[in-house]
Design an enzyme around this catalytic site. Structure first.
Site, PDB file in Angstrom:
ATOM      1  N   CYS A  14      39.481  33.124  46.889  1.00 33.06           N
ATOM      2  CA  CYS A  14      39.081  34.288  46.090  1.00 33.06           C
ATOM      3  C   CYS A  14      38.016  33.873  45.068  1.00 33.06           C
ATOM      4  CB  CYS A  14      40.322  34.815  45.388  1.00 33.06           C
ATOM      5  SG  CYS A  14      39.982  36.025  44.112  1.00 33.06           S
ATOM      6  N   CYS A  18      35.149  40.585  42.223  1.00 31.10           N
ATOM      7  CA  CYS A  18      35.231  41.955  42.755  1.00 31.10           C
ATOM      8  C   CYS A  18      36.101  42.854  41.895  1.00 31.10           C
ATOM      9  CB  CYS A  18      35.809  41.952  44.166  1.00 31.10           C
ATOM     10  SG  CYS A  18      35.651  40.424  45.031  1.00 31.10           S
ATOM     11  N   THR A  42      43.279  38.230  37.786  1.00 31.50           N
ATOM     12  CA  THR A  42      42.426  37.398  38.625  1.00 31.50           C
ATOM     13  C   THR A  42      41.145  37.005  37.877  1.00 31.50           C
ATOM     14  OG1 THR A  42      43.264  38.438  40.610  1.00 31.50           O
ATOM     15  CG2 THR A  42      41.095  37.420  40.791  1.00 31.50           C
ATOM     16  N   GLU A  49      45.029  33.199  38.739  1.00 29.33           N
ATOM     17  CA  GLU A  49      45.566  34.330  37.962  1.00 29.33           C
ATOM     18  C   GLU A  49      46.247  33.877  36.669  1.00 29.33           C
ATOM     19  OE1 GLU A  49      45.446  34.277  41.253  1.00 29.33           O
ATOM     20  OE2 GLU A  49      44.434  36.171  41.680  1.00 29.33           O
ATOM     21  N   HIS A  95      39.355  48.509  45.473  1.00 31.44           N
ATOM     22  CA  HIS A  95      39.757  47.115  45.649  1.00 31.44           C
ATOM     23  C   HIS A  95      40.394  46.881  47.024  1.00 31.44           C
ATOM     24  CE1 HIS A  95      39.770  43.179  44.071  1.00 31.44           C
ATOM     25  NE2 HIS A  95      41.060  43.003  44.237  1.00 31.44           N
ATOM     26  N   TYR A 133      39.551  44.010  50.970  1.00 32.21           N
ATOM     27  CA  TYR A 133      40.405  42.975  51.545  1.00 32.21           C
ATOM     28  C   TYR A 133      40.082  42.598  52.991  1.00 32.21           C
ATOM     29  CZ  TYR A 133      43.411  41.615  47.751  1.00 32.21           C
ATOM     30  OH  TYR A 133      43.885  41.028  46.598  1.00 32.21           O
ATOM     31  N   CYS A 135      36.875  39.984  52.188  1.00 29.42           N
ATOM     32  CA  CYS A 135      37.143  38.607  51.727  1.00 29.42           C
ATOM     33  C   CYS A 135      38.161  37.917  52.627  1.00 29.42           C
ATOM     34  CB  CYS A 135      37.568  38.590  50.268  1.00 29.42           C
ATOM     35  SG  CYS A 135      39.209  39.249  49.933  1.00 29.42           S
ATOM     36  N   GLU A 138      49.502  36.356  47.557  1.00 33.73           N
ATOM     37  CA  GLU A 138      48.322  37.088  47.075  1.00 33.73           C
ATOM     38  C   GLU A 138      47.894  38.142  48.096  1.00 33.73           C
ATOM     39  OE1 GLU A 138      44.590  38.504  46.204  1.00 33.73           O
ATOM     40  OE2 GLU A 138      44.878  37.204  47.936  1.00 33.73           O
TER      41      GLU A 138
HETATM   42 FE1  SF4 Z   1      39.587  37.941  45.307  1.00 36.04          FE
HETATM   43 FE2  SF4 Z   1      39.298  39.288  47.581  1.00 36.04          FE
HETATM   44 FE3  SF4 Z   1      40.231  40.517  45.364  1.00 36.04          FE
HETATM   45 FE4  SF4 Z   1      37.671  39.737  45.581  1.00 36.04          FE
HETATM   46  S1  SF4 Z   1      38.723  41.291  46.821  1.00 36.04           S
HETATM   47  S2  SF4 Z   1      38.987  39.490  43.818  1.00 36.04           S
HETATM   48  S3  SF4 Z   1      37.841  37.831  46.715  1.00 36.04           S
HETATM   49  S4  SF4 Z   1      41.225  38.857  46.544  1.00 36.04           S
END
Ligand code: SF4
Length: 499
Positions: free
Chosen positions: A98, A102, A189, A255, A290, A294, A297, A441
């Site tokens: 991560c 984002c 995060t 985190e 958000h 997913y 990433c 996560e």
């Molecule tokens: Fe992390 Fe993925 Fe969330 Fe971006 S979208 S903050 S890379 S877990």
């Protein structure tokens, strides 16, 4: 736009108060516990200067017309939403974890949209303020943590009915200059290596929760703010060498729990203060933005897991077996399914009343729901293929011991010519990316699976699906249209139904 080096340097100038293992970290930038997460976030700055990624990791500001880092952009088209997902996959392929930025990106887009609606309905002045704040972020290229999840105390009570009123962030004082807030945000995060945090409510609220309807921005090192860095599976491996796993970038987003003890916020940085009826919309918008991410990433992370699994098998000479190919095929299939859903909810994005673009929320929630399952399956297949050595490999200290090291090496050897250290590194990378913290996560980041199911049911339009089925079964509701197959002069279609 900042370079990666400038970003890292800028963190040294902050007075961020971070605690870990019972100690305050005086130089968190160079601490091996934190530095891998800083490196991951730094990649979002580094790739913005890569000419090959021009227009993908960069964007054109709709406020100033200037080139900006995409992480500070307000989406202006469905193409912007698609580019976001593509950018996330590339970043995850570079970091294998991560890169955190984002969350703030999604927060500015959610607050931008909702403040406009709020101003239209209530005559407030929030949209001008967030516009100004976004302009400041675009100009300075600061990293913002999106801060949503409150401590929540006893979950059977709403914020205003908790025994301890600080279990959700609330406004404790208001005056002509601004507001004072108190409470805590959990699972934050990237917050310890951000410059700013953008606070939003965590759930829909009612009248009794008015003090909890607050959205505002503060520096992460503002007086009264402190951070407690979360423990992760194998986190002390960061002090090792061969056993580190993802040597440069760590696991997930570093985190932390962030406590706000009577923090002052000037009015210019307040974007909601008491408007309970818009709290739910802010949560929903942020969550959907958000959840869109997913499949971007995590598909990039899965690319690395697949590659590491394949390499680990090559090192021991079993990469050509047909069952191995079949399982690798399944891993690729699951990865691309995740990606496809992210792309779909972006391509189906629509304009909001303020002109920014919003993802298709049903598909975005399906996307994140898939991640809560498929990442586990991808990890399971990698464990199946890579074998028990993932859980039993002796430490690097044993491997490098002057007397017993050669004995360990002799029995960890695979295909002739493969460096034993390479085998160690790839096994540790897989262990790091497919166990413990990394899996949790995927389950709970961007909201627990049940929160997506609530949205899926709400957006799924069961009534419409029922009406379509009833019509095909020849069951017509009063006032519904007749079937277009009906012949002139007849009261039903050829199937004999009454429509
Ligand atoms: Fe992390 Fe993925 Fe969330 Fe971006 S979208 S903050 S890379 S877990």
């Amino acid at each position: 736009m900042l370079t990666a080096e400038e970003y890292i340097q800028s963190l040294r100038e902050l007075k961020t108060k971070i605690y870990a293992f019972g100690k305050k970290l005086d130089n968190f930038v160079d601490d091996p516990l934190i530095r891998p997460h800083i490196n991951a976030a730094a990649m979002t700055y580094h790739l913005a200067h890569d000419p090959k990624l021009e227009g993908l990791v960069t964007a054109t500001s709709h406020l100033t017309g200037k080139k900006i880092n995409r992480f500070t952009h307000i989406h202006q088209s469905a193409e912007d939403l698609v580019k976001k997902v593509k950018m996330l996959r590339i970043l995850a392929q570079h970091t294998g974890t991560c890169f955190q930025r984002c969350v703030g990106f999604d927060a500015i887009n959610a607050v931008f949209t909702v403040t406009y609606d709020m101003d239209q309905k209530l005559g407030t002045d929030y949209h001008r303020r967030i516009k100004q704040y976004v302009g400041y972020l675009q100009e300075t290229d600061k990293m913002v943590a999106g801060s949503m999840t409150d401590a929540k105390g006893d979950r059977s009570f709403n914020p205003g009915r908790q025994k301890d009123p600080d279990q959700y962030i609330r406004v404790v004082q208001k005056n002509g200059e601004g507001i004072v807030i108190r409470g805590a945000k959990l699972h934050q995060t990237g917050i310890v290596n951000s410059h700013e945090m953008l606070i939003m409510p965590t759930i829909a609220l009612d009248e009794a929760d008015r003090d909890y309807a607050v959205s505002c921005a503060i520096p992460v090192d503002a007086p009264g703010v402190m951070h407690f860095f979360g423990r992760q599976t194998n986190d002390t491996r960061k002090y090792d060498h061969l056993d580190q796993g993802n040597a440069c970038f760590g696991i997930v987003g570093g985190e932390a729990m962030t406590v706000l003890d009577n923090v002052f916020v000037p009015w210019e940085r307040v974007f909601m203060c008491g408007e309970v009826e818009f709290a739910g919309a802010m949560v929903e918008k942020f969550a959907s933005y958000h959840r869109q991410n997913y499949g971007g990433c995590k598909s990039g992370v899965s690319d690395i897991i697949i590659g590491a699994t394949y390499a680990s098998l090559e090192y021991i000479g079993v990469d050509k077996a047909s069952h191995v190919k079949d399982k690798l095929t399944e891993m690729i299939h699951l990865t691309e399914t995740l990606y496809a859903c992210s792309i779909a909810c972006s391509a189906e994005g629509k304009p909001t009343p303020c002109g920014s673009y919003y993802v298709e929320p049903l598909l975005a929630n399906v996307c994140k729901q898939n991640v809560t399952r498929y990442i586990y399956e991808i990890a399971r297949l990698s464990h199946d293929l890579a074998g028990g050595i993932l859980a039993t490999l002796p430490s690097e200290q044993d491997l490098q011991h002057p007397e017993v090291g050669p004995i360990v090496a002799k029995y960890i050897t695979g295909v002739e010519g493969v460096d034993i250290k390479h085998r160690y590194r790839i096994i540790r990378l897989l262990e790091n990316m497919t166990g413990g913290t990394a899996l949790v996560e995927s389950m709970h980041g961007a909201g627990s699976p049940q929160t997506q199911r609530v949205m899926i049911l709400r957006q799924g339009n069961l009534e419409q699906k029922k009406r379509m089925a009833l019509r095909l079964a020849g069951i017509v509701q009063p006032g519904e249209k007749r079937c277009f197959l009906s012949r002139e002069g007849r009261s039903g279609c050829d199937r004999g139904c009454s429509i």
